[in-house]
Design a protein around this motif. Structure first.
Motif, short mmCIF file in Angstrom:
data_model
loop_
_atom_site.label_atom_id
_atom_site.label_comp_id
_atom_site.label_asym_id
_atom_site.label_seq_id
_atom_site.Cartn_x
_atom_site.Cartn_y
_atom_site.Cartn_z
N UNK A 1 0.80 -1.22 0.00
CA UNK A 1 0.00 0.00 0.00
C UNK A 1 0.83 1.27 0.00
N UNK A 2 1.93 1.25 0.73
CA UNK A 2 2.76 2.46 0.87
C UNK A 2 3.83 2.53 -0.21
N UNK A 3 4.42 1.38 -0.54
CA UNK A 3 5.40 1.36 -1.61
C UNK A 3 6.81 1.06 -1.16
N UNK A 4 7.78 1.24 -2.06
CA UNK A 4 9.17 0.83 -1.83
C UNK A 4 9.83 1.44 -0.60
N UNK A 5 9.30 2.55 -0.09
CA UNK A 5 9.92 3.17 1.08
C UNK A 5 9.97 2.21 2.27
N UNK A 6 9.01 1.31 2.35
CA UNK A 6 9.03 0.32 3.44
C UNK A 6 9.12 -1.09 2.86
N UNK A 7 9.98 -1.25 1.89
CA UNK A 7 10.19 -2.56 1.28
C UNK A 7 10.54 -3.63 2.31
N UNK A 8 11.22 -3.21 3.37
CA UNK A 8 11.62 -4.15 4.42
C UNK A 8 10.41 -4.86 5.03
N UNK A 9 9.27 -4.17 5.07
CA UNK A 9 8.08 -4.75 5.69
C UNK A 9 7.60 -5.98 4.92
N UNK A 10 7.56 -5.87 3.59
CA UNK A 10 7.12 -6.99 2.78
C UNK A 10 8.11 -8.14 2.79
N UNK A 11 9.40 -7.81 2.68
CA UNK A 11 10.43 -8.85 2.65
C UNK A 11 10.47 -9.60 3.97
N UNK A 12 10.36 -8.88 5.07
CA UNK A 12 10.34 -9.52 6.39
C UNK A 12 9.10 -10.41 6.54
N UNK A 13 7.95 -9.90 6.11
CA UNK A 13 6.72 -10.68 6.23
C UNK A 13 6.79 -12.00 5.49
#
Length: 375
Positions: free
Chosen positions: A45-57
């Motif tokens: 939803x937010x985008x690449x700025x928080x890419x870490x969130x998706x990769x960690x999940x």
């Protein structure tokens, strides 16, 4: 009659529907699953700025799958696995999600056709790979139409491998030292493969190799299986679980946040490491700690909301990406709102989350109704 019952039991065992009493669900791990799902939603939803969130999940999902499968199936009677039996087991775990997978592919196809993004031949290729969940075996189109279904493609392979992993663990019953050596070896191999492809084979899409390729993510899954084995068979051997539960949980939460920061500030030249290997030790440790579930963090995150989301997380996961696309397009078309302010972003995320949640609940209700009719 006895012979027929024996054959039926063997069939159930081979297909993953064991007939012995199931272990109790580990509720804090369900809460962790829900949080990982929310992090992936936030990233998309937010985008690449928080890419870490998706990769960690995603890292949490793979390790958690292996851990929970071993915990759930350890006490069930098993026979020597066969390719046919493993394929049947894998399909039995995936089949309930397959109709939703196809539905979301169609939804994604409609979106792309409306946007006229590709040629007809390209769509035929994408559908030919994604419907049978083969897309992650190829470096092109592994995130096509409904981009998140690559995870289902990988999971199909991991479920196929599981009966062989479980059988090996039951036959060899490795001690804690052996298990830790195997885990370290798998981690070293993953780091080596990532570095090898990035530095010596730069023409290969490194994200495909270290993030989406099934045999690479088999490492995460196997580590989860090994930790699940230690936790299930001999939890007293794990000194980490003997320490102060609350302090240990908070420590791993802090380490996880630090790993997010490292990912955030790391440039693209290290993505071969940050897409999987950076988070793997922390995901594994976090899952092992929360499996004990006696600390203050476990109590804090384990509540009706997280358990409810965990119960529909597989549906939520497959639906959310397309819902985000359509809500964004709807806000622009109907209200002429571009998501370029914090307020618009918050509104966009809330609407998308509520609609995704609603769609997941409705789908689950329809699925349950159809299952009851069949019975």
């Amino acid at each position: 009659m006895a012979e027929q019952q024996s054959q039926a039991t063997a069939f159930l065992i081979e297909h993953g529907d064991g007939v012995t009493k199931k272990r109790n669900m580990i509720l804090p791990l369900q809460a962790v699953r829900a949080i990982a799902c929310l992090m992936i939603f936030a990233y998309h939803g937010i985008g690449p700025k928080i890419n870490f969130a998706g990769v960690w999940g995603v890292s949490v999902f793979f390790v958690l799958s292996g851990f929970v499968l071993v915990y759930s199936y350890w006490d069930r009677p098993t026979s020597n696995p066969t390719i046919k039996g493993a394929a049947a087991f894998s399909w039995s775990k995936i089949k309930r999600l397959f109709p939703l997978h196809v539905i979301m592919l169609i939804v994604g196809l409609i979106r792309e056709l409306l946007q006229q993004q590709n040629s007809i031949s390209n769509y035929v290729m994408k559908l030919g790979l994604t419907i049978p969940l083969l897309q992650t075996w190829f470096p092109v189109g592994y995130q096509a139409l409904n981009s998140v279904d690559w995870y289902l493609s990988v999971t199909l392979v991991l479920y196929f491998a599981f009966p062989f992993i479980l059988s090996s663990l039951k036959k060899k019953t490795p001690n804690k030292k052996d298990v830790l050596v195997i885990i370290a070896s798998i981690y070293f191999v993953q780091i080596s493969i990532g570095a090898l492809f990035y530095y010596l084979l730069p023409y290969v899409d490194i994200k495909w190799i270290v993030y989406c390729f099934p045999l690479y993510r088999l490492g995460d899954f196997t580590i989860g299986c090994l930790l699940g084995y230690l936790f299930t068979v001999n939890p007293d051997s794990l000194s980490l679980l003997k320490k102060n539960s609350s302090l240990t949980e908070w420590t791993f939460v802090l380490l996880t946040i630090i790993s997010w920061a490292v990912h955030y500030f790391t440039n693209e030249t290290l993505k071969w490491f940050t897409y999987t290997c950076l988070f793997l030790p922390f995901s594994a440790g976090l899952i092992l700690i929360f499996a004990k579930g006696e600390g203050s963090v476990s109590k804090l995150i384990t509540n009706r909301a997280t358990l409810f989301l965990a119960g529909i997380s597989s549906y939520f996961f497959l639906i959310h990406r397309q819902m985000l696309y359509y809500v964004q397009a709807g806000m622009k078309l109907l209200f002429h709102i571009e998501i370029n302010t914090h307020l618009h972003l918050v509104i966009f995320l809330i609407i998308s989350f509520v609609l995704t949640l609603l769609a997941a609940v409705i789908y689950q209700m329809i699925e349950n109704r159809l299952r009851m009719k069949k019975c």
